[in-house]
Design an enzyme around this catalytic site. Sequence first.
Site, short mmCIF file in Angstrom:
data_model
loop_
_atom_site.label_atom_id
_atom_site.label_comp_id
_atom_site.label_asym_id
_atom_site.label_seq_id
_atom_site.Cartn_x
_atom_site.Cartn_y
_atom_site.Cartn_z
CD1 TRP A 101 -2.29 -2.18 1.62
CD2 TRP A 101 -3.03 -1.05 -0.17
NE1 TRP A 101 -3.33 -2.90 1.06
CE2 TRP A 101 -3.79 -2.23 -0.03
CE3 TRP A 101 -3.30 -0.20 -1.23
CZ2 TRP A 101 -4.83 -2.56 -0.92
CZ3 TRP A 101 -4.32 -0.52 -2.12
CH2 TRP A 101 -5.07 -1.69 -1.96
CG ASP A 171 -3.72 4.18 3.71
OD1 ASP A 171 -4.78 3.98 4.34
OD2 ASP A 171 -3.44 3.59 2.65
CE LYS A 195 -9.44 -2.72 2.72
NZ LYS A 195 -8.27 -1.93 2.44
C1 LIG Z 1 -7.67 -1.43 1.17
C2 LIG Z 1 -6.61 -0.43 1.33
C3 LIG Z 1 -6.45 0.62 0.40
C4 LIG Z 1 -7.32 0.76 -0.82
O1 LIG Z 1 -8.57 1.22 -0.48
P1 LIG Z 1 -9.66 1.51 -1.62
O2 LIG Z 1 -10.86 1.87 -0.82
O3 LIG Z 1 -9.83 0.27 -2.42
O4 LIG Z 1 -9.18 2.64 -2.44
C5 LIG Z 1 -5.44 1.53 0.62
N1 LIG Z 1 -4.64 1.45 1.70
C6 LIG Z 1 -4.77 0.46 2.60
C7 LIG Z 1 -3.85 0.41 3.77
C8 LIG Z 1 -5.76 -0.50 2.44
O5 LIG Z 1 -5.89 -1.49 3.33
#
Ligand SMILES: *Cc1c(COP(=O)(O)O)cnc(C)c1O
Length: 360
Positions: A101, A171, A195
């Site tokens: 990521w 993030d 998530k």
């Molecule tokens: C799932 C995830 C993403 C991507 O998220 P989207 O909603 O599909 O854009 C980005 N960063 C992390 C850490 C993730 O777990």
Amino acid sequence: MNVFNFSAGPAVLPKEVLQRAAAEMLDWHGSGMSVMEMSHRGPEFIAIAEKAEADLRRLLAIPDDYEVLFLQGGAIGENAIVPMNLLGQKKVIDFVNTGEWSKKSIKEAGKYAQVNVAASSADRNFCYVPPRESWKLSPEAAYVHICSNETIGGVEYHFTPEVGDVPLVADMSSHILSRPIEVSKYGVIYGGAQKNVGPAGLTLVIVRRSLLDRALPITPSAFHWKEQAEADSMLNTPPTYAIYIAGLVFEWLLAQGGLAAIERKNIDKATLLYDAIDGSGGFYVNPVEKKDRSRMNVPFKLRDESLDGAFLEGAQARGLLQLKGHRSVGGMRASIYNAMPIEGVQALVEHMREFQRSHG
Ligand SMILES: *Cc1c(COP(=O)(O)O)cnc(C)c1O
């Protein structure tokens, strides 16, 4: 059958939340409408959104000088939206690369700015968080970006890095609300909801108000934090139903005793699973350094990969779902978010032990 869903995302939600949403589906609080059918500008939905924001602020103890935005675009969208909103006159962004990521964020930000990888754990296949002392930050950076929980690699920050006056951007998609955090140490926190928060379609952005004057002129209005903050995230139609469900999850978390209480449960669940892996004599392996292991996403491999199919089939037969690892890594991955009860982890550990007994 009682089923446990270990998906990395979209992922398990608390059963109580789904039951309540079901009960309110056709008629929300006597309004005669489903939340999906409401105007986002009507009093019913405004009340839902305001309560959701207030509860989120309470859960994370978000200081008053931070805006909470309910947007769309997901975390991948934010990979572009963050630089557009924060670059101002600056040219460089510092990144710490801890895995898949991080790499995606770096690639996207490279379209807007010069990227400096201040630290990376690529040398050992992303099995650790580079210690803060090793980071080579640039004093002129617009911000420092980290991915505080790598959902695929299963690597998590268990510390908040100090980066001086440069804003820290994280993030937190896959571990936000899994434990208390010190919001004031961050300039921006963002994450997709699917998530650990709610349904796909909602993106959370928590941003220090003093950072709202740095957007590039090209920033689309729908993704312009300042414009969205001034419009209470309703410059465009927000993802109303996802906000409603996230609000129910916030209420559920408060009823659980808040984030300190949920953190204790998350530690218990993660300890149970890692102990089972480490105690298997190498039959199961997790490659991450112990101090940096994720409490939310636990990737593991079977020593003998040819048994993967049988392991997954046996798991499925017990109602243990979506354990297959990410396609880029293989093996298994158990995501054990807030809504995964300890009984789910116990059932997984039992399956792992029995499987080893019959195949070891
Ligand atoms: C799932 C995830 C993403 C991507 O998220 P989207 O909603 O599909 O854009 C980005 N960063 C992390 C850490 C993730 O777990």
